[in-house]
Design an enzyme around this catalytic site. Structure first.
Site, PDB file in Angstrom:
ATOM      1  N   HIS A  45     -30.602 -91.944  15.948  1.00  0.00           N
ATOM      2  CA  HIS A  45     -31.126 -93.301  16.115  1.00  0.00           C
ATOM      3  C   HIS A  45     -32.653 -93.309  16.007  1.00  0.00           C
ATOM      4  O   HIS A  45     -33.339 -92.780  16.878  1.00  0.00           O
ATOM      5  CB  HIS A  45     -30.682 -93.801  17.491  1.00  0.00           C
ATOM      6  N   ARG A  46     -33.155 -93.884  14.921  1.00  0.00           N
ATOM      7  CA  ARG A  46     -34.591 -93.855  14.586  1.00  0.00           C
ATOM      8  C   ARG A  46     -35.059 -92.399  14.470  1.00  0.00           C
ATOM      9  O   ARG A  46     -36.176 -92.059  14.864  1.00  0.00           O
ATOM     10  CB  ARG A  46     -35.420 -94.641  15.598  1.00  0.00           C
ATOM     11  N   GLU A  72     -30.669 -92.833  11.129  1.00  0.00           N
ATOM     12  CA  GLU A  72     -30.665 -94.288  11.328  1.00  0.00           C
ATOM     13  C   GLU A  72     -32.089 -94.813  11.308  1.00  0.00           C
ATOM     14  O   GLU A  72     -32.982 -94.248  11.963  1.00  0.00           O
ATOM     15  CB  GLU A  72     -30.010 -94.632  12.669  1.00  0.00           C
ATOM     16  N   ASP A  74     -34.401 -98.755  10.971  1.00  0.00           N
ATOM     17  CA  ASP A  74     -34.475-100.203  10.809  1.00  0.00           C
ATOM     18  C   ASP A  74     -35.468-100.479   9.687  1.00  0.00           C
ATOM     19  O   ASP A  74     -36.561 -99.896   9.671  1.00  0.00           O
ATOM     20  CB  ASP A  74     -34.971-100.845  12.106  1.00  0.00           C
ATOM     21  N   HIS A  87     -38.766-100.696  13.958  1.00  0.00           N
ATOM     22  CA  HIS A  87     -37.726-101.390  14.716  1.00  0.00           C
ATOM     23  C   HIS A  87     -38.135-102.767  15.226  1.00  0.00           C
ATOM     24  O   HIS A  87     -37.457-103.758  14.988  1.00  0.00           O
ATOM     25  CB  HIS A  87     -37.260-100.540  15.907  1.00  0.00           C
ATOM     26  N   GLN A 186     -26.284-101.620   7.790  1.00  0.00           N
ATOM     27  CA  GLN A 186     -25.835-102.250   9.030  1.00  0.00           C
ATOM     28  C   GLN A 186     -26.703-103.467   9.315  1.00  0.00           C
ATOM     29  O   GLN A 186     -27.887-103.490   8.970  1.00  0.00           O
ATOM     30  CB  GLN A 186     -25.969-101.258  10.188  1.00  0.00           C
TER      31      GLN A 186
HETATM   32  O1  G3P Z   1     -28.455-100.084  14.721  1.00  0.00           O
HETATM   33  C1  G3P Z   1     -27.754 -99.743  15.862  1.00  0.00           C
HETATM   34  C2  G3P Z   1     -28.674 -99.963  16.962  1.00  0.00           C
HETATM   35  O2  G3P Z   1     -29.833 -99.348  16.551  1.00  0.00           O
HETATM   36  C3  G3P Z   1     -28.876-101.445  17.138  1.00  0.00           C
HETATM   37  O3  G3P Z   1     -29.824-101.674  18.033  1.00  0.00           O
HETATM   38  O4  G3P Z   1     -32.015-102.574  18.541  1.00  0.00           O
HETATM   39  O5  G3P Z   1     -31.704-100.113  18.327  1.00  0.00           O
HETATM   40  O6  G3P Z   1     -31.657-101.550  16.323  1.00  0.00           O
HETATM   41  P1  G3P Z   1     -31.375-101.459  17.780  1.00  0.00           P
HETATM   42 CA    CA Z   2     -31.036-100.155  14.510  1.00  0.00          CA
END
Ligand code: G3P
Ligand code: CA
Length: 311
Positions: A45-46, A72, A74, A87, A186
């Site tokens: 995540h990131r 992952e 954004d 993000h 996503q």
């Molecule tokens: O993309 C999955 C999760 O990352 C969604 O929440 O706010 O961390 O982008 P967020």
């Molecule tokens: Ca995300």
């Protein structure tokens, strides 16, 4: 790269393919990617953002080094049309700037420090090398890792980022990320996902959802954008509507300390041909619990912890 991947062809077909010498050659890379999604996926995540500034090259390098299945990120678009990995809608938490991404040119954003905040926020993980970290352009990520990684990219706040989907699909096509089975897109916004599919119908999609108690009746859970009913009310038909365009659902597990989905939700989604990936799980106990519940993947800031569990 796909350490957990198990090709789940019916055994007869697999035996026939091996006997004929054609092995798995008839599977396209995109089909292989979808098959790999049947196995448990470690989603950084990131990047490994528990260890280095989120969405930085340092965080992505760690996640790749450790063997996460997906990186992952954004994605947003600058005022001069460049795709960047970032993000928040407001840049002040993780940079020394102010305002939103689309209020700034790439040059303005590149002049910011997007790493020093991490050292202040997490002194135990601080590293002088993080100071001066620059925001990443998406193509810098693709140039660095190419087809050695898979990418799990979120169209972030599409209403604040007009032109995002068009620029993103064009870049994915330029780097041959779609047909080669290297990207998932996503979004919390169904319209954004459908726009991506209108531009290229082959991109596998993940519908993000966020369940929380209704303001009107706190005993009922609702979904943020209304894309599904709450988990207690969701039907096969509701899952099917999502499965018409998406390969999976990315969901929260907890809202303010309360669990919002259970193993029935996961089973029912799977029965309707949707994988379930849960965000954002950082504690080992909770990772183990969700794996026992049958989730198909976890977003985590600590892919090292999750990878240990999958050994
Ligand atoms: O993309 C999955 C999760 O990352 C969604 O929440 O706010 O961390 O982008 P967020
Ligand atoms: Ca995300």
């Amino acid at each position: 790269m796909q350490r957990h991947a198990i090709v789940s062809l019916p055994l007869g077909l697999l035996a026939g393919a091996l006997a004929s010498g054609s092995a798995l050659a008839d599977i396209t890379p995109l089909e292989q990617q979808l098959k790999d999604l049947e196995s448990f996926q470690v989603i950084a995540h990131r990047g490994a953002s528990g260890h280095a500034p989120e969405s930085s090259m340092a965080a992505l390098e760690l996640a790749r080094e450790w063997g996460a299945d997906y990186l992952e990120l954004d994605v947003q678009i600058t005022s001069d049309g460049e795709l960047v990995a970032f993000h928040d809608d407001d840049i002040s938490r993780t940079s020394n700037g102010e305002g939103s991404i689309n209020e700034h040119t790439l040059a303005e954003l590149k002049a910011l420090d997007t790493g020093a905040w991490f050292n202040d926020a997490y002194p135990d993980q601080a590293d002088e090398a993080f100071e001066g970290t620059q925001i990443l352009k998406l193509d810098e990520v693709f140039e660095r890792f190419g087809h050695d990684a898979r990418y799990y990219l979120e169209t972030k706040s599409p209403q604040l980022n007009p032109g995002l989907e068009e620029a993103l699909v064009a870049m994915l096509e330029k780097y041959d990320m779609i047909e080669s089975g290297h990207v998932l897109i996503q979004s919390f916004e169904q319209d954004s996902l459908l726009k991506v599919h209108a531009l290229n119908e082959n991109v596998p999609l993940i519908q993000l959802v966020w369940y929380y108690p209704s303001d009107d009746d706190t005993s009922r859970l609702v979904e943020w954008t209304g894309v599904t009913p709450g988990p207690e009310e969701i039907t096969d038909k509701d899952f099917q509507k999502v499965a018409d365009y998406a390969a999976g659902i990315g969901t929260n597990f907890i809202y303010e300390g309360e669990q919002v989905i259970d193993d029935d939700f996961i089973r029912q989604a799977n029965e309707n041909d949707l994988r379930v990936h849960v965000y954002t799980i950082n504690e080992t106990d909770e990772m183990g619990r969700l794996m026992e519940m049958g989730v198909n993947g976890l977003f985590t800031n600590y892919p090292d912890r999750l990878l240990e569990l999958t050994k």
